[in-house]
Design a protein around this motif. Sequence first.
Motif, mmCIF file in Angstrom:
data_model
loop_
_atom_site.group_PDB
_atom_site.id
_atom_site.type_symbol
_atom_site.label_atom_id
_atom_site.label_comp_id
_atom_site.label_asym_id
_atom_site.label_seq_id
_atom_site.Cartn_x
_atom_site.Cartn_y
_atom_site.Cartn_z
ATOM 1 N N GLU A 430 3.195 -5.106 -40.835
ATOM 2 C CA GLU A 430 3.463 -5.326 -42.252
ATOM 3 C C GLU A 430 3.061 -6.759 -42.552
ATOM 4 O OE1 GLU A 430 7.693 -4.918 -42.833
ATOM 5 O OE2 GLU A 430 8.068 -5.859 -40.918
ATOM 6 N N THR A 431 3.034 -7.126 -43.813
ATOM 7 C CA THR A 431 2.675 -8.523 -44.111
ATOM 8 C C THR A 431 3.854 -9.209 -44.774
ATOM 9 O OG1 THR A 431 1.804 -8.056 -46.311
ATOM 10 C CG2 THR A 431 0.244 -7.936 -44.465
ATOM 11 N N SER A 432 3.842 -10.533 -44.713
ATOM 12 C CA SER A 432 4.883 -11.325 -45.355
ATOM 13 C C SER A 432 4.203 -12.500 -46.042
ATOM 14 C CB SER A 432 5.871 -11.822 -44.300
ATOM 15 O OG SER A 432 5.257 -12.838 -43.535
ATOM 16 N N ASP A 435 1.513 -14.616 -44.552
ATOM 17 C CA ASP A 435 0.180 -14.071 -44.257
ATOM 18 C C ASP A 435 -0.814 -14.200 -45.397
ATOM 19 O OD1 ASP A 435 1.008 -13.182 -41.728
ATOM 20 O OD2 ASP A 435 1.880 -11.374 -42.606
ATOM 21 N N VAL A 436 -0.368 -14.753 -46.525
ATOM 22 C CA VAL A 436 -1.234 -14.634 -47.707
ATOM 23 C C VAL A 436 -2.595 -15.300 -47.533
ATOM 24 C CG1 VAL A 436 0.538 -14.210 -49.437
ATOM 25 C CG2 VAL A 436 -0.092 -16.563 -48.883
ATOM 26 N N LYS A 437 -2.632 -16.417 -46.830
ATOM 27 C CA LYS A 437 -3.917 -17.087 -46.658
ATOM 28 C C LYS A 437 -4.884 -16.205 -45.865
ATOM 29 C CE LYS A 437 -4.392 -22.021 -46.737
ATOM 30 N NZ LYS A 437 -4.033 -23.304 -46.084
ATOM 31 N N GLY A 438 -4.361 -15.601 -44.802
ATOM 32 C CA GLY A 438 -5.181 -14.710 -43.995
ATOM 33 C C GLY A 438 -5.601 -13.473 -44.772
ATOM 34 N N MET A 439 -4.712 -12.980 -45.633
ATOM 35 C CA MET A 439 -5.063 -11.819 -46.447
ATOM 36 C C MET A 439 -6.207 -12.183 -47.384
ATOM 37 S SD MET A 439 -1.242 -10.467 -47.344
ATOM 38 C CE MET A 439 -1.766 -8.978 -48.208
ATOM 39 N N HIS A 440 -6.137 -13.396 -47.886
ATOM 40 C CA HIS A 440 -7.168 -13.861 -48.809
ATOM 41 C C HIS A 440 -8.520 -13.943 -48.105
ATOM 42 C CE1 HIS A 440 -8.976 -16.612 -51.862
ATOM 43 N NE2 HIS A 440 -8.283 -15.817 -52.647
ATOM 44 N N VAL A 445 -6.896 -4.967 -45.977
ATOM 45 C CA VAL A 445 -5.686 -5.043 -45.162
ATOM 46 C C VAL A 445 -5.199 -3.625 -44.878
ATOM 47 C CG1 VAL A 445 -3.314 -5.909 -45.074
ATOM 48 C CG2 VAL A 445 -5.056 -7.222 -46.295
ATOM 49 N N VAL A 446 -4.788 -3.389 -43.622
ATOM 50 C CA VAL A 446 -4.155 -2.122 -43.271
ATOM 51 C C VAL A 446 -2.799 -2.439 -42.654
ATOM 52 C CG1 VAL A 446 -4.325 0.012 -41.934
ATOM 53 C CG2 VAL A 446 -6.414 -1.139 -42.706
ATOM 54 N N THR A 447 -1.739 -1.808 -43.147
ATOM 55 C CA THR A 447 -0.432 -2.010 -42.515
ATOM 56 C C THR A 447 0.160 -0.676 -42.073
ATOM 57 O OG1 THR A 447 0.886 -1.827 -44.549
ATOM 58 C CG2 THR A 447 0.058 -4.022 -43.977
ATOM 59 N N GLY A 451 5.366 0.678 -48.397
ATOM 60 C CA GLY A 451 4.945 1.666 -49.388
ATOM 61 C C GLY A 451 3.955 1.071 -50.358
ATOM 62 N N MET A 452 3.872 1.736 -51.499
ATOM 63 C CA MET A 452 2.906 1.308 -52.515
ATOM 64 C C MET A 452 3.329 0.012 -53.201
ATOM 65 S SD MET A 452 0.605 3.673 -52.470
ATOM 66 C CE MET A 452 -0.281 3.667 -54.023
ATOM 67 N N THR A 453 4.590 -0.382 -53.004
ATOM 68 C CA THR A 453 5.037 -1.626 -53.625
ATOM 69 C C THR A 453 5.409 -2.657 -52.567
ATOM 70 O OG1 THR A 453 7.210 -0.636 -53.866
ATOM 71 C CG2 THR A 453 5.817 -0.626 -55.808
ATOM 72 N N SER A 454 4.937 -2.460 -51.359
ATOM 73 C CA SER A 454 5.222 -3.433 -50.308
ATOM 74 C C SER A 454 4.461 -4.723 -50.583
ATOM 75 C CB SER A 454 4.807 -2.885 -48.944
ATOM 76 O OG SER A 454 3.400 -2.802 -48.880
ATOM 77 N N HIS A 455 4.805 -5.739 -49.831
ATOM 78 C CA HIS A 455 4.158 -7.043 -50.006
ATOM 79 C C HIS A 455 2.640 -6.927 -49.920
ATOM 80 C CE1 HIS A 455 2.631 -10.954 -48.517
ATOM 81 N NE2 HIS A 455 3.431 -11.418 -49.446
#
Length: 873
Positions: A430-432, A435-440, A445-447, A451-455
């Motif tokens: 999951e992400t928190s 992790d936002v910099k890495g997501m950027h 992203v695959v977790t 759900g559909m409203t997760s981070h």
Amino acid sequence: VKRVYNFGKGKNDGDASMKSLLGGKGANLAEMCGIGLAVPPGFTITTETCRAFHNNDRTLPEGCWEDTLAALKVVEEEMGQKFGDAANPLLLSVRSGAAVSMPGMMDTVLNLGLSDNVVEGLAAKAGGRFAYDAYRRFLDMFGNVVMGVPHELFEEQLEAMKKEKGVEFDTDLSAEDMKEVAHRYKQVYVDQGTQFPDDPYDQLRASIYAVFDSWESDRAKVYRQVAKLTGLGGTAVNVQTMAFGNMGDTSATGVLFTRNPANGDKHLYGEYLMNAQGEDVVAGIRTPLHIDDMKAEMPQMYDELVRNCDLLERHYKEMQDIEFTIQEGKLFMLQCRTGKRTGMSAVKIAVAMVDEGLITPEEAVLKVDANHLDQLLHPQFEDEAAYKDRVVATGLPASPGASVGQVVFTADDAETMKASGHDVILVRKETSPEDVKGMHSSEGVVTQLGGMTSHAAVVARGWGKTCITGCGDLQIDEGNGSCRFGNTVVNEHDWISINGTTGEVIVGKCPLKQPEMVGDLGRFMHWVDQFRTMGVYTNADTPEDAAMARENGAEGIGLCRTEHMFFATEERIKTVRKMIVAQSKEDRVKALDELLPFQRSDFEGLFTAMDGLPVTIRLLDPPLHEFLPDGDMDEVVEMLARETGGKPADIAETIERLEELNPMLGFRGCRLAITYPEIAEMQARAILEAAVNVSKKGVKVQPDIMVPLIGTSAELKNQESLVRRMAEKVFEEKGTRVDYRVGTMIEIPRAALLADQVAETAEFFSFGTNDLTQMTFGYSRDDIGKFLQVYLDKGILQVDPFQVLDEEGVGQLIKMATEKGRATRPNLKVGLCGEQGGDPASVKFVYAVGLDYVSCSPFRVPIARLAAAQASV
Ligand code: ADP
Ligand code: MG
Ligand code: MG
């Protein structure tokens, strides 16, 4: 100063227009009260107070606490309850909320105001099971958010209790069990060397401090940095009466979007949990139900919810993201805000709202932003049927689109890989917020969880990144640097493809294609062009690019860089080098004669592709040594001697002569063409012969011949008369004339300063903002990387001026040169052709200055069209 604003039926001080002072959450809570929706009453402490708090060494400004207590009194009166009074207790939530929503950045404390004493009173009134459940939740949240006691320590105690009692869910624990859990939770505080404050007012004060502190937390700062949020004062604090979703089977809590944020369908989209409080939905303790299920489970509540959603959409004229809680059959609205959405959804919603009569087409144009369009113009899979046998897992389609990349398991790896030029897909449990910099940095992203409203889902949708969540078939073995999708093992840095529209994970690389502008997007772009008054051209050097740009809506070519044509084939570049190392004018002319047919046929292609539209062609610009091969001097000389038939000694001498200390300020642009007129003569001939040739075939040509890098009007005059002489020659030879214009780039500050003189000769200006920025700042475009990051970090620059036009400095030159130029020549055509031509803020700026067009890369054309339309509605 007023620091505390009440909201509620009785007293409501704020409204939606006060977002910067009350934060988005506070302003919208007041607005919802204002339009008559049921909102638990409360009050908002302003964002300015947060700033004052931090400026004042983490203390509340004078009088603030007294104002808070006064506002609390108002709430107590409206509720007929008293904070801290065991006989009739008022419980509160303490919520953060800045002007711009920052998902997951700040934590909420629920059920505040409970103590060993107060909980007994609540139990007597509302039942022990509920009271102790609320208490243990409060102890957990308060401990975690305010006192820094890890949530896991409380979680462990709850799990232990469930095990002891042999039950699966927290809802199966009895009142006595919950009381015991609360008791153990208090011991957790003690074990951590702290103490739970029994006095509700101490709890309230500490929570307010914690909210303000969270503004300066690392994760909040990182988010603001990544999202480029500057100029925000701070976060507001919202203190609000609790609505209890955990009072049994007629209670529930949920979150929803009023329309589908992924594809825009008009259908409530969200999830809810019966007998629960808000954090349960996100924490995934029990699996939430789809909001559609509420229709059968709580039909009356569902109808009311639909009515509220409708009311809010009509009120805000925007798709809403809503949080609600149902307490014993009564629906409370806890939050609303404009829903984040994908590009696909944004366009669909904008078009649908016009059809529903909610908004006008002008308003629709303002509802889709450039990033949305950018997403839509991102690739899709070429053939979704072709990869079906390689689908190894399917998760939730959390953010649509198609991405291909190499697998990484940590945000840090994503950043490092991206920095070295790799496309990556971040695969995580999951992400928190960490992790936002890495997501950027990731393509997608695959977790495994969520759900559909997760981070992961919320952040990815906001950025238009492809995202798949809840991928149950995924098992990550980070230690081994591998993961499994079902039975397929995928190692770190293996390629995968992900389809965020269907949730499919595919091994290997699937080919991508560009999307087309049809359907809703087609209608939307039609409105865009209807309201747009400034032209959008493209920078293109080949007929293929020109054709693609035209398909994207380009209305002309604003910049054709002729030198790019020189690199097109091995043969051409050899001929160019022959020209460069020529030892006499005759040899040079001979080489140029060989180049002429290439250039002419290129221009014929461009004119034909842009039939009926202007084509701006820039004469040769770069320093000549850019055309010479790199490498060891002896080898280069030998190679050139072989290629051109010249003498090695002469060639070596020529190369040495071309060597420059500051090539960008050196022998380039019109300086070359003034020194070697035969180069410009060949180019002018190629352009005009091509124009005459295709116009004889019925193509409508509008050649604009552009002289680069002038600093004095004499330079332009020299080149203009050269071009005009050549034109007359060509027209005479061909027996036909075509209209053409001669103009210039404005890219040297001196040319901008003396634009009135320049316009005596120039029929058009085009601001070359790459060079103009370079020369105005004195930053070398090629070397700015050495210090740009330092400048950004220290706040000396806010943005890279080569990407976003510097309105203050460079913009001033643009404005002045435009005015001066038009003073001399009122019908002077003025455009901009730098990198910034595709940047929405820069487009807006030059629209205000009164430019006739911007020119940008073919891919950015639709974005520039939208930005130009938004500037004019
Ligand atoms: P975030 O900004 O992270 O969404 P919120 O302040 O909206 O945080 O709070 C998170 C959740 O806490 C809400 O979705 C809601 O379920 C619950 N909550 C907040 N305030 C209240 C309240 N007054 N009554 C009941 N639940 C609340
Ligand atoms: Mg919320
Ligand atoms: Mg230039």
